[in-house]
Design an enzyme around this catalytic site. Sequence first.
Site, PDB file in Angstrom:
ATOM      1  CB  SER A   4      -0.936   0.108   1.254  1.00  0.00           C
ATOM      2  OG  SER A   4      -1.650   1.500   1.503  1.00  0.00           O
ATOM      3  CG  HIS A  54      -1.569   4.045   3.777  1.00  0.00           C
ATOM      4  ND1 HIS A  54      -1.717   5.402   3.885  1.00  0.00           N
ATOM      5  CD2 HIS A  54      -2.838   3.570   2.747  1.00  0.00           C
ATOM      6  CE1 HIS A  54      -3.076   5.776   3.445  1.00  0.00           C
ATOM      7  NE2 HIS A  54      -3.667   4.864   2.533  1.00  0.00           N
ATOM      8  CE1 TYR A  71      -3.268  -1.915   5.046  1.00  0.00           C
ATOM      9  CE2 TYR A  71      -3.127   0.180   4.460  1.00  0.00           C
ATOM     10  CZ  TYR A  71      -3.517  -0.969   4.298  1.00  0.00           C
ATOM     11  OH  TYR A  71      -3.668  -1.162   2.924  1.00  0.00           O
TER      12      TYR A  71
HETATM   13  C1  15L Z   1      -5.244   1.532   1.335  1.00  0.00           C
HETATM   14  O1  15L Z   1      -4.285   1.062   1.563  1.00  0.00           O
HETATM   15  C2  15L Z   1      -6.701   1.104   1.619  1.00  0.00           C
HETATM   16  O2  15L Z   1      -6.619  -0.318   1.304  1.00  0.00           O
HETATM   17  C3  15L Z   1      -7.842   1.679   1.196  1.00  0.00           C
HETATM   18  O3  15L Z   1      -8.921   1.370   1.605  1.00  0.00           O
HETATM   19  C4  15L Z   1      -7.403   3.224   0.625  1.00  0.00           C
HETATM   20  O4  15L Z   1      -7.827   3.781   2.117  1.00  0.00           O
HETATM   21  C5  15L Z   1      -6.117   3.546   0.281  1.00  0.00           C
HETATM   22  O5  15L Z   1      -5.005   2.794   0.941  1.00  0.00           O
HETATM   23  C6  15L Z   1      -5.930   5.009   0.137  1.00  0.00           C
HETATM   24  O6  15L Z   1      -4.812   5.424   0.355  1.00  0.00           O
HETATM   25  O7  15L Z   1      -6.740   5.674  -0.310  1.00  0.00           O
END
Ligand code: 15L
Length: 268
Positions: free
Chosen positions: A112, A114, A137
């Site tokens: 991700s 993130h 996360y």
């Molecule tokens: C993610 O990693 C999530 O799984 C998704 O639900 C969104 O929140 C996305 O990132 C995001 O950054 O918009």
Amino acid sequence: MSGMKRLLITGAAGNLGGQMRGRLGHLAETLRLADRGGMGAAGPNEEIFQCDLGDRAAVEEMVAGCDGVVHFGGQPVEDVWEVVRNANIDGMYNLYEASRKHGVRRLVFASSNHAVGFHEQDRVIDNTVIPRPDGLYGLSKVFGEALASMYWDKFGIETACVRIGYSFAEPDNHRTMRTYLSFDDLARLIERVFKVPRLGCPIIYGVSDNEGVLWDNSKVAYIGWRPKDSSEPWRARIERDVEMPDKDAPVARFHGGAFTADGIHGED
Ligand code: 15L
């Protein structure tokens, strides 16, 4: 790797697993679909396997007989540590150990943005920047990428770690206009991952060809993936309906947007 006998898709009851189920069937004779939740009835070339990623024995059984894995399973947003750890730390370890034992040679790991959420949006980043996770996360995704890298260096198991942006039917704000990934672009990326002769263990940003994109994939051009879609069809609606945030608001300042302003769940 094309023409696999059995391709495992984890997280098949979720958003991306569900979308890819309908788009990746041609990659293998059989799709094995796995999740904790309900996945409906199996289609003609599908198998259904109920599994909690934290259960090592169940994960071993889930992986047995598969040639490749597309791993969407796990906790998809911020949560309390126990939940993140079970699905994304223990679950990743269980998946890679099972893959090693059962001879899986190539995986896609849904990482991700993130993992690098605290980088600032005034800078386009590529896949060589240091991780700057924006919560538990994001931290678990950094762990997942490092785990995949270790299984590549030690055992030659190849993984495409895809730092997914925002992959839903349509973008919902000014940030996701820049981070949007269409389902079709994601499916085409996964196809390339299983076709390219030598993959290695690259980090790839999962993002469509959007205006103002924040991520640079030039170092993984060898995969031969060029996104074809973009968030442009939604620009007029977003500009009309969604207020432009203050430039210092987390959603406008950091790659990870609002996740950077979240607390530690269960503790705050
Ligand atoms: C993610 O990693 C999530 O799984 C998704 O639900 C969104 O929140 C996305 O990132 C995001 O950054 O918009």
